[in-house]
Design an enzyme around this catalytic site. Structure first.
Site, PDB file in Angstrom:
ATOM      1  N   GLY A  35      13.266 -18.002  41.988  1.00 34.83           N
ATOM      2  CA  GLY A  35      13.027 -18.038  43.052  1.00 34.83           C
ATOM      3  C   GLY A  35      13.175 -16.960  44.051  1.00 34.83           C
ATOM      4  O   GLY A  35      14.317 -16.084  43.658  1.00 34.83           O
ATOM      5  N   ARG A  97       8.782 -17.959  37.569  1.00 35.60           N
ATOM      6  CA  ARG A  97       9.811 -18.630  36.516  1.00 35.60           C
ATOM      7  C   ARG A  97       9.309 -18.717  35.243  1.00 35.60           C
ATOM      8  O   ARG A  97       9.581 -19.514  34.630  1.00 35.60           O
ATOM      9  CB  ARG A  97       9.914 -20.109  37.161  1.00 35.60           C
ATOM     10  N   ASP A 128      20.784 -18.608  36.889  1.00 34.35           N
ATOM     11  CA  ASP A 128      21.209 -18.986  35.610  1.00 34.35           C
ATOM     12  C   ASP A 128      19.908 -19.102  34.715  1.00 34.35           C
ATOM     13  O   ASP A 128      20.103 -18.620  33.490  1.00 34.35           O
ATOM     14  CB  ASP A 128      21.783 -20.317  35.803  1.00 34.35           C
ATOM     15  N   THR A 150      20.796 -16.177  43.957  1.00 33.50           N
ATOM     16  CA  THR A 150      20.452 -17.390  44.189  1.00 33.50           C
ATOM     17  C   THR A 150      21.000 -17.900  45.451  1.00 33.50           C
ATOM     18  O   THR A 150      21.983 -17.680  46.111  1.00 33.50           O
ATOM     19  CB  THR A 150      20.820 -18.476  43.208  1.00 33.50           C
ATOM     20  N   ASP A 152      21.102 -20.722  46.544  1.00 35.90           N
ATOM     21  CA  ASP A 152      21.825 -21.850  46.102  1.00 35.90           C
ATOM     22  C   ASP A 152      23.447 -21.829  45.881  1.00 35.90           C
ATOM     23  O   ASP A 152      24.362 -22.473  45.958  1.00 35.90           O
ATOM     24  CB  ASP A 152      21.385 -22.828  44.900  1.00 35.90           C
ATOM     25  N   ASP A 154      24.694 -21.281  43.291  1.00 38.51           N
ATOM     26  CA  ASP A 154      25.683 -22.126  42.291  1.00 38.51           C
ATOM     27  C   ASP A 154      26.037 -21.416  40.937  1.00 38.51           C
ATOM     28  O   ASP A 154      25.950 -22.158  39.846  1.00 38.51           O
ATOM     29  CB  ASP A 154      24.690 -23.454  42.026  1.00 38.51           C
ATOM     30  N   ARG A 196      19.893 -27.399  44.639  1.00 44.68           N
ATOM     31  CA  ARG A 196      19.267 -28.403  43.628  1.00 44.68           C
ATOM     32  C   ARG A 196      20.420 -28.860  43.082  1.00 44.68           C
ATOM     33  O   ARG A 196      20.377 -30.456  42.863  1.00 44.68           O
ATOM     34  CB  ARG A 196      18.597 -27.558  42.525  1.00 44.68           C
TER      35      ARG A 196
HETATM   36  O1  F6P Z   1      16.743 -21.948  43.034  1.00 45.96           O
HETATM   37  C1  F6P Z   1      16.799 -21.826  44.265  1.00 45.96           C
HETATM   38  C2  F6P Z   1      15.736 -22.640  44.988  1.00 45.96           C
HETATM   39  O2  F6P Z   1      15.404 -22.183  46.245  1.00 45.96           O
HETATM   40  C3  F6P Z   1      16.164 -24.132  44.991  1.00 45.96           C
HETATM   41  O3  F6P Z   1      17.049 -24.416  46.074  1.00 45.96           O
HETATM   42  C4  F6P Z   1      14.776 -25.077  44.969  1.00 45.96           C
HETATM   43  O4  F6P Z   1      15.057 -26.101  44.413  1.00 45.96           O
HETATM   44  C5  F6P Z   1      14.076 -24.006  44.250  1.00 45.96           C
HETATM   45  O5  F6P Z   1      14.559 -22.606  44.295  1.00 45.96           O
HETATM   46  C6  F6P Z   1      12.516 -23.972  44.782  1.00 45.96           C
HETATM   47  O6  F6P Z   1      11.830 -23.241  43.877  1.00 45.96           O
HETATM   48  P1  F6P Z   1      10.187 -22.978  43.889  1.00 45.96           P
HETATM   49  O7  F6P Z   1      10.174 -22.130  45.293  1.00 45.96           O
HETATM   50  O8  F6P Z   1       9.819 -22.297  42.705  1.00 45.96           O
HETATM   51  O9  F6P Z   1       9.617 -24.216  44.353  1.00 45.96           O
END
Ligand code: F6P
Length: 379
Positions: A35, A97, A128, A150, A152, A154, A196
């Site tokens: 992301g 991704r 990760d 990230t 997040d 995490d 997440r």
């Molecule tokens: O990993 C970061 C994040 O923003 C998460 O919080 C979220 O679940 C995910 O990416 C969403 O990803 P995408 O934009 O690919 O749907």
């Protein structure tokens, strides 16, 4: 090899800086995976500027994360390419991704394309999932250096990932804004934020924004208990409430997140989250009778310009990563410990998730409404 005056300068500068290869110029690949995240461009800029000014390096950018390495999608990265990108969100290299491990001969194709471009070291900026591919390639002999990314926050081994501070600022501002509407209309407002597996954004923005209830993946919640907290607030004359819920929060006793998660999985096996805010709003209204609305912040938290903190952190990571390259410390990730930039093996960083500490959870709980029933009876 003949050296011009700049490269002699770089050579001696490298020796003074203690670089193991004496400032030898290198061809370095860069990619951004997963992301997007505010500060990605600041890392790219720092890598390229220090690499060119200090080590006389050459750079090539792989486009769209691992897809660019798999399919040999490249662009040159020079001083001109990184000019003006410091305050820009997103990533000039774009992202995806894509998971090479899931593709036929995926890792082998990556290695072939790195060699075809003359890339000696690959700097990978990602979370990760992205770094699990870095580790797989490192185990096959590719020289890799990792930068943690990230919103997040995490990734374990580092106190902070860049992008997190920006996401928290955006979420906090949104909470402040729904606060006034909640108060004006006697409503319960549920704000769904990203997160997440960990509730870092929820706990930071929830505490900073004065939320009345904060729900995070680390602590499964009971909707009856949430409803009771809101009733107690109501009983003492607070006719509005703000709830912050992380997208990955789950109801106690339920296996999966209570959300509209789609069955569709990404190439790293994650379902798409989002929707718990609306679900929770329904449950609260049913239990309390209070008008309840939900706001889903979603990708707004990932977009736009990074905060000064994130620009600084991203720049420190970029500078430290290019130094790791020239010190020959491969298979490592730059991290922030306290206020110091250090490095750890990538496999350590991806081995486990970083969860919100009990201390922060206690801070949030200390502020939640817990008025004893006896007190409300007399008032
Ligand atoms: O990993 C970061 C994040 O923003 C998460 O919080 C979220 O679940 C995910 O990416 C969403 O990803 P995408 O934009 O690919 O749907």
């Amino acid at each position: 090899m003949l050296r011009d005056s700049t490269s002699w300068y770089n050579f001696f500068n490298g020796l003074l800086a203690g670089d193991s290869n004496g400032g030898k110029q290198m061809k370095i690949g860069i990619l951004t995976g997963g992301g997007d995240c505010p500060g990605l461009n600041a890392v790219i800029r720092a890598l390229v500027r220090k690499g060119i000014f200090h080590y006389n390096d050459q750079f090539v950018g792989f486009l769209e994360g691992w897809r660019g390495v798999l399919e040999n999608m490249v662009r040159p990265l020079d001083l001109e390419a990184v000019s003006g990108i410091l305050p820009r969100g997103g990533t000039i290299l774009r992202s995806s991704r894509t998971n090479p491990v899931k593709k036929p001969r995926g890792l082998e194709r990556c290695i072939e394309n790195l060699n075809a471009n003359g890339v000696e070291v690959l700097v990978v900026i990602g979370g990760d999932d992205t770094q699990s591919v870095s580790q797989a390639l490192f185990e096959r002999g590719v020289k890799v250096v990792a930068v943690p990314k990230t919103i997040d926050n995490d990734l374990s081994g580092t106190d902070f990932c860049f992008g997190f501070d920006t996401a928290v600022m955006i979420a906090t501002e949104a909470i402040d804004r729904v606060h006034t509407t909640a108060e004006a209309h006697n409503r319960v407002m549920v704000v769904e934020v990203m997160g997440r597996d960990s509730g870092w954004i929820a706990i930071y923005s929830g505490v900073a924004g004065g939320a009345d209830v904060i729900l995070i993946p680390e602590k499964p919640f009971d909707p009856d208990e949430v409803a009771e907290i809101l009733r107690r607030r109501h009983d003492r004359g607070r006719f509005f409430s703000v709830i912050v819920v992380a997208e990955g929060a789950r109801q106690a006793g339920h296996q999966n997140q209570v959300s509209s998660a789609t069955a569709k999985k990404d190439e790293f096996g994650h379902v798409r989250l989002g929707g718990i805010g609306n679900e929770l709003a329904k449950q609260i209204e049913q239990r309390t009778g209070f008008e309840t609305r939900a706001v889903v912040l979603g990708h707004i938290q990932r977009g736009g310009s990074p905060t000064a903190f994130d620009r600084m952190l991203a720049t420190r990571y970029g500078v430290a990563a290019i130094d790791l390259v020239h010190q020959g410390k491969f298979g490592c990730m730059v991290v922030l410990r306290g206020n110091e930039i250090q490095s750890i093996p990538i496999h350590e960083a991806i081995a486990k998730t970083s969860y919100v500490s009990q201390e922060l959870i206690d801070v949030a709980l200390s502020l939640h409404d817990r008025v004893p029933e006896e007190a409300t009876k007399d008032s």
